[in-house]
Design a protein around this motif. Structure first.
Motif, mmCIF file in Angstrom:
data_model
loop_
_atom_site.group_PDB
_atom_site.id
_atom_site.type_symbol
_atom_site.label_atom_id
_atom_site.label_comp_id
_atom_site.label_asym_id
_atom_site.label_seq_id
_atom_site.Cartn_x
_atom_site.Cartn_y
_atom_site.Cartn_z
ATOM 1 N N ARG A 270 -3.768 -1.551 -5.436
ATOM 2 C CA ARG A 270 -3.842 -0.204 -6.027
ATOM 3 C C ARG A 270 -5.227 0.415 -5.823
ATOM 4 N NH1 ARG A 270 -1.646 -2.178 -10.546
ATOM 5 N NH2 ARG A 270 0.547 -2.283 -10.023
ATOM 6 N N VAL A 271 -6.263 -0.413 -5.921
ATOM 7 C CA VAL A 271 -7.632 0.095 -5.694
ATOM 8 C C VAL A 271 -7.775 0.573 -4.240
ATOM 9 C CG1 VAL A 271 -10.073 -0.573 -5.586
ATOM 10 C CG2 VAL A 271 -8.662 -1.328 -7.506
ATOM 11 N N LEU A 272 -7.231 -0.213 -3.314
ATOM 12 C CA LEU A 272 -7.302 0.181 -1.890
ATOM 13 C C LEU A 272 -6.535 1.493 -1.671
ATOM 14 C CD1 LEU A 272 -6.711 -3.219 -0.008
ATOM 15 C CD2 LEU A 272 -8.854 -2.246 -0.834
ATOM 16 N N ALA A 273 -5.372 1.612 -2.310
ATOM 17 C CA ALA A 273 -4.550 2.830 -2.129
ATOM 18 C C ALA A 273 -5.306 4.063 -2.638
ATOM 19 C CB ALA A 273 -3.215 2.673 -2.858
ATOM 20 N N GLN A 274 -6.011 3.883 -3.754
ATOM 21 C CA GLN A 274 -6.784 5.017 -4.279
ATOM 22 C C GLN A 274 -7.873 5.445 -3.298
ATOM 23 O OE1 GLN A 274 -7.668 3.416 -8.081
ATOM 24 N NE2 GLN A 274 -5.811 4.295 -8.976
ATOM 25 N N LEU B 10 5.696 -6.978 -3.894
ATOM 26 C CA LEU B 10 4.789 -7.465 -4.933
ATOM 27 C C LEU B 10 4.669 -6.436 -6.064
ATOM 28 C CD1 LEU B 10 2.357 -9.522 -5.618
ATOM 29 C CD2 LEU B 10 0.945 -7.695 -4.685
ATOM 30 N N MET B 11 4.634 -5.153 -5.715
ATOM 31 C CA MET B 11 4.438 -4.102 -6.715
ATOM 32 C C MET B 11 5.577 -4.065 -7.724
ATOM 33 S SD MET B 11 1.634 -3.337 -5.614
ATOM 34 C CE MET B 11 0.665 -1.940 -6.016
ATOM 35 N N GLU B 12 6.782 -4.487 -7.286
ATOM 36 C CA GLU B 12 7.910 -4.547 -8.232
ATOM 37 C C GLU B 12 7.943 -5.903 -8.940
ATOM 38 O OE1 GLU B 12 11.583 -2.457 -6.061
ATOM 39 O OE2 GLU B 12 10.490 -3.941 -4.895
ATOM 40 N N PHE B 13 7.713 -6.965 -8.155
ATOM 41 C CA PHE B 13 7.857 -8.320 -8.690
ATOM 42 C C PHE B 13 6.772 -8.631 -9.715
ATOM 43 C CE2 PHE B 13 6.608 -12.821 -8.390
ATOM 44 C CZ PHE B 13 7.785 -13.413 -8.820
ATOM 45 N N LEU C 83 0.844 -1.206 0.000
ATOM 46 C CA LEU C 83 0.000 0.000 0.000
ATOM 47 C C LEU C 83 0.875 1.250 0.000
ATOM 48 C CD1 LEU C 83 -2.890 -0.621 2.579
ATOM 49 C CD2 LEU C 83 -3.124 -0.212 0.101
ATOM 50 N N SER C 84 1.976 1.208 0.733
ATOM 51 C CA SER C 84 2.878 2.363 0.783
ATOM 52 C C SER C 84 3.450 2.644 -0.600
ATOM 53 C CB SER C 84 4.044 2.107 1.756
ATOM 54 O OG SER C 84 3.557 1.971 3.065
ATOM 55 N N ILE C 85 3.836 1.577 -1.298
ATOM 56 C CA ILE C 85 4.393 1.759 -2.642
ATOM 57 C C ILE C 85 3.317 2.291 -3.587
ATOM 58 C CG2 ILE C 85 5.441 0.566 -4.613
ATOM 59 C CD1 ILE C 85 6.660 -1.405 -2.521
ATOM 60 N N ALA C 86 2.102 1.730 -3.477
ATOM 61 C CA ALA C 86 1.009 2.187 -4.352
ATOM 62 C C ALA C 86 0.690 3.656 -4.085
ATOM 63 C CB ALA C 86 -0.230 1.315 -4.142
ATOM 64 N N LEU C 87 0.743 4.080 -2.851
ATOM 65 C CA LEU C 87 0.494 5.505 -2.533
ATOM 66 C C LEU C 87 1.642 6.368 -3.040
ATOM 67 C CD1 LEU C 87 -1.064 5.024 0.993
ATOM 68 C CD2 LEU C 87 -2.138 6.332 -0.856
ATOM 69 N N ALA C 88 2.874 5.837 -2.977
ATOM 70 C CA ALA C 88 4.027 6.583 -3.517
ATOM 71 C C ALA C 88 3.880 6.730 -5.025
ATOM 72 C CB ALA C 88 5.324 5.875 -3.161
ATOM 73 N N ALA D 94 7.993 15.931 9.963
ATOM 74 C CA ALA D 94 6.630 16.342 9.591
ATOM 75 C C ALA D 94 6.566 17.077 8.246
ATOM 76 C CB ALA D 94 6.031 17.208 10.694
ATOM 77 N N ASN D 95 7.638 17.770 7.863
ATOM 78 C CA ASN D 95 7.600 18.500 6.592
ATOM 79 C C ASN D 95 7.964 17.641 5.399
ATOM 80 O OD1 ASN D 95 6.824 21.007 7.595
ATOM 81 N ND2 ASN D 95 8.902 21.321 8.385
ATOM 82 N N GLN D 96 8.247 16.374 5.649
ATOM 83 C CA GLN D 96 8.776 15.528 4.569
ATOM 84 C C GLN D 96 7.826 14.431 4.127
ATOM 85 O OE1 GLN D 96 12.648 14.053 5.691
ATOM 86 N NE2 GLN D 96 13.119 15.980 6.690
ATOM 87 N N LEU D 97 6.594 14.438 4.638
ATOM 88 C CA LEU D 97 5.725 13.333 4.239
ATOM 89 C C LEU D 97 4.255 13.745 4.167
ATOM 90 C CD1 LEU D 97 5.301 10.776 7.188
ATOM 91 C CD2 LEU D 97 5.828 13.164 7.464
ATOM 92 N N ASP D 98 3.507 12.961 3.379
ATOM 93 C CA ASP D 98 2.053 13.132 3.289
ATOM 94 C C ASP D 98 1.329 12.000 3.998
ATOM 95 O OD1 ASP D 98 2.314 15.366 1.441
ATOM 96 O OD2 ASP D 98 2.879 13.857 -0.051
ATOM 97 N N VAL D 99 1.958 10.823 4.005
ATOM 98 C CA VAL D 99 1.320 9.654 4.621
ATOM 99 C C VAL D 99 2.330 8.938 5.506
ATOM 100 C CG1 VAL D 99 0.151 7.449 4.209
ATOM 101 C CG2 VAL D 99 -0.105 9.291 2.538
ATOM 102 N N LEU D 100 1.925 8.660 6.739
ATOM 103 C CA LEU D 100 2.721 7.766 7.597
ATOM 104 C C LEU D 100 1.938 6.470 7.735
ATOM 105 C CD1 LEU D 100 5.105 7.159 9.526
ATOM 106 C CD2 LEU D 100 3.720 8.112 11.376
ATOM 107 N N MET D 101 2.518 5.389 7.226
ATOM 108 C CA MET D 101 1.896 4.065 7.327
ATOM 109 C C MET D 101 2.609 3.324 8.454
ATOM 110 S SD MET D 101 -0.359 2.187 5.435
ATOM 111 C CE MET D 101 -0.380 2.984 3.851
ATOM 112 N N ILE D 102 1.848 2.635 9.290
ATOM 113 C CA ILE D 102 2.463 1.955 10.436
ATOM 114 C C ILE D 102 2.116 0.476 10.378
ATOM 115 C CG2 ILE D 102 2.581 1.869 12.957
ATOM 116 C CD1 ILE D 102 1.405 4.794 12.852
ATOM 117 N N ASP D 103 3.147 -0.359 10.229
ATOM 118 C CA ASP D 103 2.929 -1.810 10.237
ATOM 119 C C ASP D 103 3.093 -2.312 11.661
ATOM 120 O OD1 ASP D 103 2.773 -4.544 9.608
ATOM 121 O OD2 ASP D 103 4.931 -4.667 9.248
#
Ligand SMILES: Nc1ncnc2c1ncn2[C@@H]1O[C@H](COP(=O)(O)OP(=O)(O)OP(=O)(O)O)[C@@H](O)[C@H]1O
Ligand SMILES: [Mg+2]
Length: 278
Positions: free
Chosen positions: A241-245, A227-230, A28-33, A115-124
């Motif tokens: 990708r649908v979830l990221a959207q 997975l997004m690369e492979f 999801l992080s990659i899809a958002l990127a 804080a000035n360097q990101l739009d989304v913080l994802m936490i696993d």
């Protein structure tokens, strides 16, 4: 007064181990990127880190160095696929598996530096309902609960939601069904969890969607690639990708909830700040 760009803070959790939290948060992080968001993924499985392992990355420093005061969050950031960044955790460091609540708070506060360097913080998050899981999840704005069609997944997810709801005032949960064999299976899993929560809790559950069972996911893990690369055109990558959207469309919270939160300083209004000082 400077106008801050809002930050979305999304925790991925689930109660049960092995339901796909790490793979989902990484991809999801990659899809958002790929949607041009600046994404940082925090590996909050502090004692058994695996985000960097999953991506075949070498981490020189980890959150253990932040806790012992020798590094800041900026120092430990590692660049990952599609330009997202990872905050790696350490593996097998006993102290990291047993942090105090003050140490959790210090880590949450430390993120203010970027804080000035990101739009989304994802936490696993880790499996289970430890203080670490609960601290980071309740300091996020959005909570994604991952479930799959295994006997204890729904009961474990329910136990986690109950704890977060009753003890920590978390009200809104988004549910992802993973490793599904059909669209209907995902809906059925959601309905099962939702009806238990509806009966016994004051919580709102929303179905975010499903990710189908896909061998490509395991193959990617074996190759230490996302997975997004492979396999970017696989059915699971498309579903992610649908979830990221959808996540990208969520409104961003812009006021404080009144307890410990990531980027707390950005969420309090000037009036609240002067109230704090009076
Ligand atoms: N949609 C999927 N299809 C097939 N296999 C999957 C899928 N999602 C995850 N897996 C596989 O399930 C296993 C567990 O995934 P993952 O490590 O992401 O789970 P987790 O919830 O983070 O586990 P833990 O609780 O140990 O942190 C991995 O081998 C992964 O490849
Ligand atoms: Mg994991």
């Amino acid at each position: 007064m400077a106008v801050h760009r809002p930050i979305k803070v999304v925790a991925v959790t689930g109660g049960k181990g092995g339901v796909g939290k790490t793979n989902l948060s990484v991809n999801l992080s990659i899809a958002l990127a790929e949607l041009r968001r600046r994404v940082v993924l925090m590996d909050a499985d502090l004692g058994l880190a695996n985000v960097d392992v999953l991506l075949g990355l070498q981490s020189r420093y980890t959150l253990a160095d932040v806790i012992n005061g020798s590094k800041s969050i900026k120092d430990v950031l590692v660049r990952g696929p599609a330009g997202m960044h990872i905050v790696p955790a350490s593996s097998g460091v006993q102290q990291m598996a047993n942090l105090t609540n003050q140490e959790h708070a210090a880590l949450i506060y430390a993120f203010g530096e970027i804080a000035n360097q990101l739009d989304v913080l994802m936490i696993d998050t880790a499996a289970g309902i430890s203080d670490t899981v609960v601290s980071f999840v309740s300091a996020a704005q959005e909570v994604i609960v991952v479930v799959c069609d295994e006997p204890s997944s729904i009961t474990d997810a329910y136990a986690l939601i109950k704890l977060l709801n009753v003890e920590h005032g978390v009200f809104r949960f988004r549910v992802v069904a993973n490793m599904t064999r059909s669209t209907q299976e995902g809906i059925n899993l959601f309905n099962k969890l939702n009806s238990a929560c509806d009966r016994f809790l004051d919580a709102s559950l929303q179905y975010l969607g499903h990710v189908p069972f896909d061998e490509n996911m395991r193959k990617a893990v074996q190759k230490r690639q996302s997975l997004m690369e492979f396999s970017p055109r696989s059915k699971s990558a498309n579903a992610i990708r649908v979830l990221a959207q959808k996540i990208d469309q969520w409104p961003v919270q812009n006021s404080a909830k009144g307890h410990l939160e990531f980027f707390f300083e950005r969420l309090i209004s000037p009036a609240q700040v002067s109230g704090l000082h009076s």
